[in-house]
Design a protein around this motif. Structure first.
Motif, PDB file in Angstrom:
ATOM      1  N   ASP A   7      -0.877  10.367  -2.129  1.00  0.00           N
ATOM      2  CA  ASP A   7      -0.924   9.233  -3.059  1.00  0.00           C
ATOM      3  C   ASP A   7      -1.598   8.304  -2.347  1.00  0.00           C
ATOM      4  N   ASN A   8      -2.983   7.754  -2.937  1.00  0.00           N
ATOM      5  CA  ASN A   8      -3.565   6.506  -2.289  1.00  0.00           C
ATOM      6  C   ASN A   8      -3.204   5.209  -2.970  1.00  0.00           C
ATOM      7  N   GLN A   9      -2.682   4.248  -2.363  1.00  0.00           N
ATOM      8  CA  GLN A   9      -2.551   3.011  -2.487  1.00  0.00           C
ATOM      9  C   GLN A   9      -3.648   1.889  -1.875  1.00  0.00           C
ATOM     10  N   SER A  10      -3.556   0.884  -2.477  1.00  0.00           N
ATOM     11  CA  SER A  10      -4.628  -0.120  -1.860  1.00  0.00           C
ATOM     12  C   SER A  10      -3.594  -0.836  -1.006  1.00  0.00           C
ATOM     13  N   ILE A  11      -4.325  -1.422  -0.086  1.00  0.00           N
ATOM     14  CA  ILE A  11      -3.751  -2.414   0.984  1.00  0.00           C
ATOM     15  C   ILE A  11      -3.099  -3.367   0.355  1.00  0.00           C
ATOM     16  N   GLN A  12      -3.785  -4.103  -0.820  1.00  0.00           N
ATOM     17  CA  GLN A  12      -2.781  -5.138  -1.349  1.00  0.00           C
ATOM     18  C   GLN A  12      -1.600  -4.601  -1.684  1.00  0.00           C
ATOM     19  N   ASP A  13      -1.424  -3.540  -2.507  1.00  0.00           N
ATOM     20  CA  ASP A  13      -0.150  -3.126  -2.896  1.00  0.00           C
ATOM     21  C   ASP A  13       0.844  -2.804  -1.736  1.00  0.00           C
ATOM     22  N   ILE A  14       0.343  -2.215  -0.627  1.00  0.00           N
ATOM     23  CA  ILE A  14       1.352  -1.911   0.587  1.00  0.00           C
ATOM     24  C   ILE A  14       1.779  -3.290   1.006  1.00  0.00           C
ATOM     25  N   LEU A  15       0.890  -4.208   1.082  1.00  0.00           N
ATOM     26  CA  LEU A  15       1.433  -5.631   1.929  1.00  0.00           C
ATOM     27  C   LEU A  15       2.216  -6.404   0.947  1.00  0.00           C
ATOM     28  N   LYS A  16       1.947  -6.267  -0.564  1.00  0.00           N
ATOM     29  CA  LYS A  16       2.764  -6.723  -1.372  1.00  0.00           C
ATOM     30  C   LYS A  16       4.243  -5.999  -1.457  1.00  0.00           C
ATOM     31  N   GLU A  17       4.430  -4.878  -1.179  1.00  0.00           N
ATOM     32  CA  GLU A  17       5.779  -4.131  -1.129  1.00  0.00           C
ATOM     33  C   GLU A  17       6.306  -4.459   0.193  1.00  0.00           C
ATOM     34  N   PHE A  18       5.588  -4.599   1.394  1.00  0.00           N
ATOM     35  CA  PHE A  18       6.211  -4.910   2.405  1.00  0.00           C
ATOM     36  C   PHE A  18       6.819  -6.445   2.470  1.00  0.00           C
ATOM     37  N   VAL A  19       5.873  -7.541   1.850  1.00  0.00           N
ATOM     38  CA  VAL A  19       6.577  -8.631   1.777  1.00  0.00           C
ATOM     39  C   VAL A  19       7.980  -8.554   1.020  1.00  0.00           C
ATOM     40  N   GLU A  20       8.035  -8.074  -0.026  1.00  0.00           N
ATOM     41  CA  GLU A  20       9.218  -7.859  -1.096  1.00  0.00           C
ATOM     42  C   GLU A  20      10.119  -7.238  -0.419  1.00  0.00           C
ATOM     43  N   THR A  21       9.925  -6.130   0.402  1.00  0.00           N
ATOM     44  CA  THR A  21      11.134  -5.298   0.895  1.00  0.00           C
ATOM     45  C   THR A  21      11.742  -6.352   1.996  1.00  0.00           C
ATOM     46  N   ASN A  22      11.022  -7.044   2.734  1.00  0.00           N
ATOM     47  CA  ASN A  22      11.535  -7.669   4.006  1.00  0.00           C
ATOM     48  C   ASN A  22      11.676  -9.165   3.732  1.00  0.00           C
TER      49      ASN A  22
END
Length: 98
Positions: A7-22
């Protein structure tokens, strides 16, 4: 050997998920508000600004000049509006000048 998930995800989506998770958004907002204040107020006000702190939607700004504090107090609502427009979201609800 483990198989890779393709599954390809954009870096923006990955960073947004990281910020929300932490739960990092409030810290990022504090930094963004400081930068917005510095950019919007210019050197004249920044020379007298000694501390900027965001707590629970209230921005506390400490100024070393009582004359400047009084002058800025007349435009509190406009300053809050300008900061929120610069941040593109409602982060600052109230401005307290000390």
């Amino acid at each position: 050997m483990a198989k890779r998930n393709n599954d390809n995800q954009s870096i923006q989506d990955i960073l947004k998920e990281f910020v929300e998770t932490n739960n990092l958004q409030s810290g990022l907002d504090k930094v963004d508000v400081r930068e917005a204040w510095t950019k919007l107020m210019g050197n004249g006000v920044n020379n007298y600004t000694t501390a900027i702190e965001l707590k629970n939607g209230t921005l506390y700004v400490q100024l070393s000049s009582s004359v400047l504090r009084e002058e800025l107090s007349y435009g509190r609502e406009k300053i809050v509006k300008m900061l929120n427009e610069s941040l593109r979201k409602d982060v600052v609800k109230k401005l307290v000048l000390r």
